[in-house]
Design a protein around this motif. Sequence first.
Motif, mmCIF file in Angstrom:
data_model
loop_
_atom_site.group_PDB
_atom_site.id
_atom_site.type_symbol
_atom_site.label_atom_id
_atom_site.label_comp_id
_atom_site.label_asym_id
_atom_site.label_seq_id
_atom_site.Cartn_x
_atom_site.Cartn_y
_atom_site.Cartn_z
ATOM 1 N N LEU A 102 1.365 6.992 -0.946
ATOM 2 C CA LEU A 102 1.810 6.817 -2.326
ATOM 3 C C LEU A 102 1.281 5.496 -2.870
ATOM 4 O O LEU A 102 0.686 4.695 -2.143
ATOM 5 N N THR A 103 1.532 5.270 -4.132
ATOM 6 C CA THR A 103 1.070 4.052 -4.798
ATOM 7 C C THR A 103 1.518 2.803 -4.056
ATOM 8 O O THR A 103 0.795 1.814 -3.989
ATOM 9 N N ASN A 104 2.690 2.842 -3.453
ATOM 10 C CA ASN A 104 3.236 1.661 -2.789
ATOM 11 C C ASN A 104 2.851 1.563 -1.305
ATOM 12 O O ASN A 104 3.432 0.772 -0.576
ATOM 13 N N SER A 105 1.869 2.322 -0.845
ATOM 14 C CA SER A 105 1.436 2.232 0.558
ATOM 15 C C SER A 105 0.908 0.834 0.847
ATOM 16 O O SER A 105 0.226 0.224 0.013
ATOM 17 N N ALA A 106 1.206 0.335 2.032
ATOM 18 C CA ALA A 106 0.836 -1.027 2.420
ATOM 19 C C ALA A 106 -0.676 -1.230 2.374
ATOM 20 O O ALA A 106 -1.451 -0.338 2.732
ATOM 21 N N SER A 107 -1.088 -2.420 1.957
ATOM 22 C CA SER A 107 -2.520 -2.714 1.863
ATOM 23 C C SER A 107 -3.175 -2.691 3.247
ATOM 24 O O SER A 107 -4.340 -2.323 3.372
ATOM 25 N N ALA A 108 -2.440 -3.072 4.303
ATOM 26 C CA ALA A 108 -2.998 -3.018 5.663
ATOM 27 C C ALA A 108 -3.327 -1.572 6.043
ATOM 28 O O ALA A 108 -4.346 -1.300 6.677
ATOM 29 N N PHE A 109 -2.461 -0.661 5.637
ATOM 30 C CA PHE A 109 -2.706 0.761 5.902
ATOM 31 C C PHE A 109 -3.938 1.226 5.130
ATOM 32 O O PHE A 109 -4.830 1.857 5.679
ATOM 33 N N ARG A 110 -4.010 0.866 3.854
ATOM 34 C CA ARG A 110 -5.144 1.275 3.018
ATOM 35 C C ARG A 110 -6.465 0.736 3.571
ATOM 36 O O ARG A 110 -7.466 1.434 3.588
ATOM 37 N N SER A 111 -6.461 -0.505 4.030
ATOM 38 C CA SER A 111 -7.715 -1.105 4.496
ATOM 39 C C SER A 111 -8.182 -0.526 5.828
ATOM 40 O O SER A 111 -9.349 -0.656 6.183
ATOM 41 N N ALA A 112 -7.300 0.128 6.559
ATOM 42 C CA ALA A 112 -7.690 0.738 7.833
ATOM 43 C C ALA A 112 -8.342 2.102 7.630
ATOM 44 O O ALA A 112 -8.791 2.720 8.586
ATOM 45 N N CYS A 113 -8.417 2.555 6.389
ATOM 46 C CA CYS A 113 -8.921 3.897 6.093
ATOM 47 C C CYS A 113 -10.344 3.850 5.547
ATOM 48 O O CYS A 113 -10.697 2.948 4.795
ATOM 49 N N SER A 114 -11.154 4.850 5.916
ATOM 50 C CA SER A 114 -12.467 4.998 5.296
ATOM 51 C C SER A 114 -12.290 5.447 3.856
ATOM 52 O O SER A 114 -13.051 5.080 2.975
#
Length: 190
Positions: free
Chosen positions: A65-77
């Motif tokens: 969701l919009t509020n997903s942690a930035s660390a999680f987002r950065s671990a994704c391609s």
Amino acid sequence: MFQGSAIGRVAVFVDGDNVPAPHAPAILTAAREWGEPHVLRTYGQAQNLTPWQEVPGFRFFCAGLTNSASAFRSACSEFIELDAASPPVVKTSNGVPAPAPAKTEPMPTGPAIGPFDRKIRETILAAPEKGMMEITRLSAELHKLHGVRIGSQPEKTWRGYLGKRPNLYLLDPKGPNACVRLRAEGWPAG
């Protein structure tokens, strides 16, 4: 390890939490014994997958969701942002709409399972390869065990008979060592 002929396209799914990235070459070598890898995916907690991002071909698609942690987002391609207000709406991180899910092909159909098919299945399952057998060997075994010849069937050839039942059998391309495999989902459980 698989000791047969390649079956075509292969999907590779890796437990990224428990399998270290240096195992990628061995995993791909094993997968190529089955066929050509077309899907390479690693699953696990985002913080554990960083080493896998360095492996060519492996990508990480994450959704949140919009509020997903930035660390999680950065671990994704690729991060797919889901709209909480209307779950079917999907936006990717670069603003491009996510592609529609791939359509799954329906299970092929064929004639109903008859006594002859049950004999074929029994013979293939009794083979050392469990679930597959060379077509020429199937012919010899069925004749030896059941006194059956394919000429007694309307199709007159094994390829004709088995090919008419794609819900039950998968056939290798024509060749001297062509095999038939049982399609597990075509047979009733039990």
